[in-house]
Motif scaffolding. Structure first.
Motif, PDB file in Angstrom:
ATOM      1  N   SER A  40       0.811  -1.224   0.000  1.00  0.00           N
ATOM      2  CA  SER A  40       0.000   0.000   0.000  1.00  0.00           C
ATOM      3  C   SER A  40       0.842   1.271   0.000  1.00  0.00           C
ATOM      4  O   SER A  40       0.277   2.367   0.015  1.00  0.00           O
ATOM      5  CB  SER A  40      -0.915   0.009   1.231  1.00  0.00           C
ATOM      6  OG  SER A  40      -0.172   0.240   2.414  1.00  0.00           O
ATOM      7  N   HIS A  44      -1.933   2.038   4.280  1.00  0.00           N
ATOM      8  CA  HIS A  44      -2.786   1.301   5.219  1.00  0.00           C
ATOM      9  C   HIS A  44      -2.735   1.919   6.613  1.00  0.00           C
ATOM     10  O   HIS A  44      -3.714   1.840   7.367  1.00  0.00           O
ATOM     11  CB  HIS A  44      -2.377  -0.181   5.274  1.00  0.00           C
ATOM     12  CG  HIS A  44      -1.119  -0.461   6.031  1.00  0.00           C
ATOM     13  ND1 HIS A  44      -1.124  -0.951   7.320  1.00  0.00           N
ATOM     14  CD2 HIS A  44       0.189  -0.307   5.686  1.00  0.00           C
ATOM     15  CE1 HIS A  44       0.121  -1.101   7.731  1.00  0.00           C
ATOM     16  NE2 HIS A  44       0.946  -0.724   6.771  1.00  0.00           N
ATOM     17  N   PHE A 133      -9.918  -5.452   7.457  1.00  0.00           N
ATOM     18  CA  PHE A 133      -9.330  -6.317   6.428  1.00  0.00           C
ATOM     19  C   PHE A 133      -9.420  -7.796   6.817  1.00  0.00           C
ATOM     20  O   PHE A 133      -8.507  -8.568   6.571  1.00  0.00           O
ATOM     21  CB  PHE A 133      -7.874  -5.914   6.155  1.00  0.00           C
ATOM     22  CG  PHE A 133      -7.732  -4.483   5.705  1.00  0.00           C
ATOM     23  CD1 PHE A 133      -8.380  -4.039   4.577  1.00  0.00           C
ATOM     24  CD2 PHE A 133      -6.953  -3.583   6.426  1.00  0.00           C
ATOM     25  CE1 PHE A 133      -8.263  -2.708   4.165  1.00  0.00           C
ATOM     26  CE2 PHE A 133      -6.823  -2.269   6.023  1.00  0.00           C
ATOM     27  CZ  PHE A 133      -7.484  -1.824   4.884  1.00  0.00           C
ATOM     28  N   GLU A 162     -12.577  -2.479   4.993  1.00  0.00           N
ATOM     29  CA  GLU A 162     -12.326  -3.564   4.045  1.00  0.00           C
ATOM     30  C   GLU A 162     -12.084  -3.009   2.651  1.00  0.00           C
ATOM     31  O   GLU A 162     -12.555  -1.919   2.309  1.00  0.00           O
ATOM     32  CB  GLU A 162     -13.520  -4.526   4.027  1.00  0.00           C
ATOM     33  CG  GLU A 162     -13.304  -5.814   3.245  1.00  0.00           C
ATOM     34  CD  GLU A 162     -12.048  -6.567   3.659  1.00  0.00           C
ATOM     35  OE1 GLU A 162     -10.992  -6.317   3.033  1.00  0.00           O
ATOM     36  OE2 GLU A 162     -12.115  -7.379   4.607  1.00  0.00           O
ATOM     37  N   PHE A 163     -11.316  -3.758   1.873  1.00  0.00           N
ATOM     38  CA  PHE A 163     -11.144  -3.412   0.470  1.00  0.00           C
ATOM     39  C   PHE A 163     -12.477  -3.549  -0.257  1.00  0.00           C
ATOM     40  O   PHE A 163     -13.315  -4.378   0.102  1.00  0.00           O
ATOM     41  CB  PHE A 163     -10.113  -4.328  -0.191  1.00  0.00           C
ATOM     42  CG  PHE A 163      -8.702  -4.055   0.221  1.00  0.00           C
ATOM     43  CD1 PHE A 163      -8.043  -2.930  -0.248  1.00  0.00           C
ATOM     44  CD2 PHE A 163      -8.036  -4.908   1.083  1.00  0.00           C
ATOM     45  CE1 PHE A 163      -6.730  -2.659   0.123  1.00  0.00           C
ATOM     46  CE2 PHE A 163      -6.729  -4.660   1.463  1.00  0.00           C
ATOM     47  CZ  PHE A 163      -6.072  -3.531   0.990  1.00  0.00           C
ATOM     48  N   SER A 179      -2.471  -5.033  -8.843  1.00  0.00           N
ATOM     49  CA  SER A 179      -2.747  -6.060  -7.844  1.00  0.00           C
ATOM     50  C   SER A 179      -2.579  -7.465  -8.408  1.00  0.00           C
ATOM     51  O   SER A 179      -2.035  -8.354  -7.735  1.00  0.00           O
ATOM     52  CB  SER A 179      -4.159  -5.874  -7.269  1.00  0.00           C
ATOM     53  OG  SER A 179      -5.132  -5.939  -8.279  1.00  0.00           O
ATOM     54  N   ILE A 204     -10.315 -10.040  -2.671  1.00  0.00           N
ATOM     55  CA  ILE A 204     -10.847  -8.679  -2.789  1.00  0.00           C
ATOM     56  C   ILE A 204     -11.825  -8.608  -3.953  1.00  0.00           C
ATOM     57  O   ILE A 204     -12.899  -8.013  -3.852  1.00  0.00           O
ATOM     58  CB  ILE A 204      -9.703  -7.659  -2.967  1.00  0.00           C
ATOM     59  CG1 ILE A 204      -8.824  -7.621  -1.714  1.00  0.00           C
ATOM     60  CG2 ILE A 204     -10.259  -6.270  -3.276  1.00  0.00           C
ATOM     61  CD1 ILE A 204      -7.539  -6.834  -1.891  1.00  0.00           C
ATOM     62  N   LEU A 234     -11.729   2.066  -3.159  1.00  0.00           N
ATOM     63  CA  LEU A 234     -10.674   1.056  -3.076  1.00  0.00           C
ATOM     64  C   LEU A 234     -10.722   0.393  -1.699  1.00  0.00           C
ATOM     65  O   LEU A 234     -10.559  -0.828  -1.558  1.00  0.00           O
ATOM     66  CB  LEU A 234      -9.306   1.716  -3.300  1.00  0.00           C
ATOM     67  CG  LEU A 234      -8.081   0.813  -3.113  1.00  0.00           C
ATOM     68  CD1 LEU A 234      -8.046  -0.262  -4.180  1.00  0.00           C
ATOM     69  CD2 LEU A 234      -6.795   1.629  -3.136  1.00  0.00           C
ATOM     70  N   VAL A 235     -10.961   1.234  -0.695  1.00  0.00           N
ATOM     71  CA  VAL A 235     -11.169   0.785   0.678  1.00  0.00           C
ATOM     72  C   VAL A 235     -12.443   1.472   1.160  1.00  0.00           C
ATOM     73  O   VAL A 235     -12.769   2.568   0.702  1.00  0.00           O
ATOM     74  CB  VAL A 235      -9.975   1.185   1.573  1.00  0.00           C
ATOM     75  CG1 VAL A 235     -10.209   0.812   3.019  1.00  0.00           C
ATOM     76  CG2 VAL A 235      -8.693   0.542   1.067  1.00  0.00           C
TER      77      VAL A 235
END
Length: 243
Positions: A40, A44, A133, A162-163, A179, A204, A234-235
């Motif tokens: 990240s 994060h 997560f 969470e993603f 990713s 994810i 994204l999150v």
């Protein structure tokens, strides 16, 4: 036909997912935090800071941090005076968290090996339930949400980091390429484990989009649900209240 659940891009029996997810986190436990920084770019840490600000832990509150493993969220909440129980289904992750707490001189946390789907706590025990997560790795998400609701006091709050799926035009394609192509290679280089990080990326992609997951939280009995996208989704921070 027997029930199937997702393990990355595969559909497997529930007991197989539980076993394989356990193996993944046992494999990555020692390098988990280093990999979070590498994958990240350190973001994060900012996401977790923001998450804890939304939780607003108060001195003396009893908070259950589920899938808390290495302690990142718990350490932040304990610093605000909350009485935090760190729970995780994987003892290897908990062992890393306990070691980190000792190194940092952090005391007062309770560490417990727990399955999110079958918590060993009585009803209405906690003021808040957090999971960062971790929910996408649970075999039966609906059961974990029901358990979160059960162990919260009336007026208790649920928070999940969470993603998800970013809605920023153009960024989604770049992130997908990064990713799928690079994260497994980073895992191979740093943690010596390409397959585990391939699964984590795939998990994810299989996780429900934000509106669907919010609906699952409501279906578990939570009210006043809310979704806060970060980086276009994204999150995301999901929240709800037990009323």
């Amino acid at each position: 036909m027997s029930e199937k659940v997702s393990f990355g891009y595969e559909d497997v029996a529930p007991e197989e997912k539980t076993e394989r997810v356990g193996a993944v986190f046992s494999n990555v436990a020692a390098k988990y935090d280093v990999m979070n920084d590498a994958m990240s770019g350190g973001l994060h840490r900012l996401w977790k800071d923001r998450f804890v600000r939304r939780v607003k832990p108060q001195p003396g509150e009893a908070i259950l941090d589920m899938a808390g493993g290495t302690g990142d969220i718990a350490f932040r909440m304990a610093a605000r005076g909350a009485e935090v129980t760190v729970a995780d289904i994987n003892q290897d992750m908990l062992d890393v968290g306990i070691e980190r707490a000792v190194e940092r001189g952090i005391t007062g946390l309770t560490w417990s090996c727990q399955n999110a789907e079958e918590l060993g706590y009585p009803r209405r025990m906690f003021d808040a339930y957090t999971i960062a997560f971790g929910i996408r790795n649970v075999t039966r998400i609906d059961k974990a949400l029901a358990e979160a609701h059960r162990v919260l006091k009336h007026g208790g709050r649920f928070f999940c980091l969470e993603f998800s799926t970013t809605e920023w035009p153009g960024f989604k394609e770049i992130y997908d390429l990064y990713s799928h192509r690079l994260v497994p290679q980073i895992g191979k280089a740093i943690a010596g484990d390409e397959d585990s990080y391939r699964y984590l990326v795939e998990s994810i992609r299989r996780f429900p989009p934000m509106p669907e997951f919010e609906g699952m939280i409501r279906a578990a009995g939570f009210a006043n649900t809310r979704v806060e996208p970060i980086m276009g989704g994204l999150v995301a921070i999901h929240s709800g209240w037990k009323v």
